[in-house]
Write a protein that holds these residues in place. Structure first.
Motif, PDB file in Angstrom:
ATOM      1  N   CYS A 323       0.861  -1.172   0.000  1.00  0.00           N
ATOM      2  CA  CYS A 323       0.000   0.000   0.000  1.00  0.00           C
ATOM      3  C   CYS A 323       0.901   1.226   0.000  1.00  0.00           C
ATOM      4  O   CYS A 323       2.052   1.160   0.411  1.00  0.00           O
ATOM      5  N   ILE A 324       0.375   2.347  -0.456  1.00  0.00           N
ATOM      6  CA  ILE A 324       1.159   3.576  -0.548  1.00  0.00           C
ATOM      7  C   ILE A 324       0.388   4.693   0.128  1.00  0.00           C
ATOM      8  O   ILE A 324      -0.826   4.823  -0.065  1.00  0.00           O
ATOM      9  N   THR A 325       1.083   5.496   0.944  1.00  0.00           N
ATOM     10  CA  THR A 325       0.468   6.649   1.581  1.00  0.00           C
ATOM     11  C   THR A 325       1.271   7.890   1.235  1.00  0.00           C
ATOM     12  O   THR A 325       2.452   7.814   0.908  1.00  0.00           O
ATOM     13  N   TYR A 326       0.628   9.038   1.337  1.00  0.00           N
ATOM     14  CA  TYR A 326       1.314  10.269   0.925  1.00  0.00           C
ATOM     15  C   TYR A 326       2.496  10.588   1.830  1.00  0.00           C
ATOM     16  O   TYR A 326       3.433  11.299   1.435  1.00  0.00           O
ATOM     17  N   ALA A 327       2.483  10.053   3.071  1.00  0.00           N
ATOM     18  CA  ALA A 327       3.548  10.311   4.035  1.00  0.00           C
ATOM     19  C   ALA A 327       3.601   9.154   5.032  1.00  0.00           C
ATOM     20  O   ALA A 327       2.665   8.355   5.117  1.00  0.00           O
ATOM     21  N   PRO A 328       4.685   9.043   5.816  1.00  0.00           N
ATOM     22  CA  PRO A 328       4.790   7.933   6.769  1.00  0.00           C
ATOM     23  C   PRO A 328       3.673   7.896   7.795  1.00  0.00           C
ATOM     24  O   PRO A 328       3.349   6.829   8.318  1.00  0.00           O
ATOM     25  N   GLU A 329       3.075   9.059   8.099  1.00  0.00           N
ATOM     26  CA  GLU A 329       2.027   9.070   9.115  1.00  0.00           C
ATOM     27  C   GLU A 329       0.669   8.632   8.586  1.00  0.00           C
ATOM     28  O   GLU A 329      -0.326   8.678   9.307  1.00  0.00           O
ATOM     29  N   GLY A 330       0.619   8.219   7.356  1.00  0.00           N
ATOM     30  CA  GLY A 330      -0.615   7.624   6.861  1.00  0.00           C
ATOM     31  C   GLY A 330      -1.354   8.495   5.870  1.00  0.00           C
ATOM     32  O   GLY A 330      -0.737   9.359   5.261  1.00  0.00           O
ATOM     33  N   PRO A 331      -2.662   8.290   5.689  1.00  0.00           N
ATOM     34  CA  PRO A 331      -3.519   7.357   6.433  1.00  0.00           C
ATOM     35  C   PRO A 331      -3.199   5.897   6.102  1.00  0.00           C
ATOM     36  O   PRO A 331      -3.011   5.554   4.944  1.00  0.00           O
ATOM     37  N   PHE A 332      -3.119   5.081   7.149  1.00  0.00           N
ATOM     38  CA  PHE A 332      -2.780   3.671   6.981  1.00  0.00           C
ATOM     39  C   PHE A 332      -4.030   2.896   6.583  1.00  0.00           C
ATOM     40  O   PHE A 332      -5.055   2.968   7.256  1.00  0.00           O
ATOM     41  N   VAL A 333      -3.961   2.161   5.479  1.00  0.00           N
ATOM     42  CA  VAL A 333      -5.137   1.474   4.947  1.00  0.00           C
ATOM     43  C   VAL A 333      -4.842   0.004   4.702  1.00  0.00           C
ATOM     44  O   VAL A 333      -3.700  -0.388   4.440  1.00  0.00           O
ATOM     45  N   GLN A 334      -5.883  -0.801   4.796  1.00  0.00           N
ATOM     46  CA  GLN A 334      -5.796  -2.217   4.466  1.00  0.00           C
ATOM     47  C   GLN A 334      -7.051  -2.630   3.715  1.00  0.00           C
ATOM     48  O   GLN A 334      -8.138  -2.075   3.925  1.00  0.00           O
ATOM     49  N   LEU A 335      -6.878  -3.634   2.860  1.00  0.00           N
ATOM     50  CA  LEU A 335      -7.980  -4.196   2.088  1.00  0.00           C
ATOM     51  C   LEU A 335      -7.897  -5.708   2.224  1.00  0.00           C
ATOM     52  O   LEU A 335      -6.829  -6.293   2.018  1.00  0.00           O
TER      53      LEU A 335
END
Length: 427
Positions: A323-335
């Motif tokens: 998964c990829i986020t705009y920055a290390p702090e997230g938003p953290f996502v899972q599918l």
């Protein structure tokens, strides 16, 4: 949902040392269990009497001494990729190992040495980092030490060193850091760039004249064990103008701050998925120097790996567990689809589940999109900061993936904040 704690076990052993053993080398044997990623060894000395005992420290595996710190340290770590200075990283093969002591000074009353060994086991978990960075080894201004320090401060686990057409960074990277260094090189031509990841020296000569030369260089890198990434394929400055049918593993759909070039790459990737191709999407900051917008781990690539090693991370990316986020702090996502996660292929006939999306660190106003080969399956406007869990029916789809969009006040634009690879469905 954030990175899981590693499974671990702890062994404590007490060794009594008599004065008659002074000047002797003593072994405290232990069995190295299976599936160990790292060990942490510490010891304390309990002196029996007024005189202070001096007991040195070291380690051996089943075949050789793996390190020695004498009386300079009371603790050390040895892992598959990194180790405390004075100790060698590498394989943690099950079998008979020993903590080594030199009974340098032992009082007449003797002493007790209490050894604690913590076994940190390989545990599947989310690791985060940056797969595309530059340094003073090419046209960047960061030293390798600065790159590592910045990534460590961000709480990241890995960084790929991908300087243009050179490998010197792979030979001189800092060892005394908790950030895993993935060797790499950005194969840079006048008509497109590609990252070669995972090997120190992927090709002997980067110069090319045409498509045939490009294919030959990629073949060479592949033969040497490199993973091949097509970088920023639709960039306005240096797009991929070679044939897209060249051998490659992954595509960089998110390069630096989300912009039109990334939107074009995202659409191209989505079209590949709709056509039936299963292609892993990755991101990378492409950071070269200090910049208000182009920064380390922006975007940040999250990888669900069983171990924090180069092979462990690259193998997990190969599975699409990304998964990829705009920055290390997230938003953290899972599918997820039952026990299946991003990158997995759900076998035909297992269609009695729904796709579940879970996220942390969302903000009011974020938009979550679940997208399939049919297009937009579900869209939800986030009404509260924090977590969100939604589901959608995957019946009849060949894949489902997720996006999170956010309005960033800094640039007064709505941009991608998170992106998952798909879960695929066999038909």
């Amino acid at each position: 949902m954030k990175p899981e704690e590693r499974n671990r076990s702890v062994l404590t052993i007490t060794r009594e040392i008599a004065h008659t053993e002074q000047s002797a080398y003593i072994e405290v044997p232990f069995e190295m269990p299976e599936h160990v990623e790292e060990i942490v060894v510490s010891y304390t000395i309990e002196t029996h009497g007024a005189q202070k005992a001096i007991i040195d420290l070291g380690l051996r595996d089943a075949g050789r001494v793996r390190g020695w710190s004498g009386g300079a340290r009371k603790k050390f770590q040895v892992g598959l990729e990194k180790a405390t200075p004075g100790y060698m990283s590498g394989g943690l093969t099950p079998g008979n190992w020993a903590v080594l002591h030199n009974a340098y000074k032992v009082p007449s009353e003797g002493c007790s040495v209490h050894v604690t060994i913590e076994f940190r086991l390989k545990t599947p978990r989310w690791l985060k980092g940056d797969l595309h960075t530059h340094s003073v080894n090419s046209d960047g201004t960061f030293t390798l030490e600065e790159n590592a320090a910045i990534m460590e401060e961000l709480g990241c686990d890995f960084i790929a060193m991908t300087d243009h057409n050179t490998i010197s960074q792979n030979l001189t990277y800092p060892r005394n850091t908790n950030v895993l260094m993935i060797p790499g090189m950005e194969f840079t031509t006048n008509f497109g760039h590609s990252n070669f990841l995972g090997v120190i020296d992927p090709i002997l000569d980067f110069r090319v004249k045409g498509q045939q030369d490009v294919e030959a260089k990629i073949t060479e890198a592949r033969a040497n064990g490199a993973k091949i990434v097509i970088n920023h394929p639709h960039c306005e400055f240096c797009p991929w103008e070679w044939d897209f049918n060249v051998d490659h593993d992954w595509v960089e759909v998110w390069n630096g701050p989300f912009a039109d070039r990334n939107a074009r790459a995202l659409q191209w990737w989505h079209d590949q998925l709709v056509s039936g191709r299963r292609l892993v999407a990755v991101g990378g900051s492409d950071t070269h120097r200090r910049d208000p917008y182009v920064k380390h781990a922006m975007p940040c690539t999250w990888v669900y790996a069983s171990e924090k090693t180069v092979d462990g991370i690259l193998s997990a990316i190969d599975l699409g567990h990304v998964c990829i986020t705009y920055a290390p702090e997230g938003p953290f996502v899972q599918l997820n689809y039952g026990s299946y996660m991003v990158g997995d292929v759900v076998p035909a006939g297992e269609s009695n589940e729904v796709v579940s999306f879970q996220a942390e660190d969302l903000k009011i106003g974020d938009t979550v999109k679940l997208i399939s080969n049919r297009g937009l399956e579900k869209e939800v406007k986030v009404s509260a900061d924090g977590v969100l869990a939604i589901q959608c029916d995957a019946q009849g789809t060949t894949f489902v993936r997720a996006e999170v969009w956010r309005h960033f006040q800094e640039v007064n634009m709505t941009l991608m904040a998170a992106l998952t690879n798909p879960i695929y469905f066999d038909k």
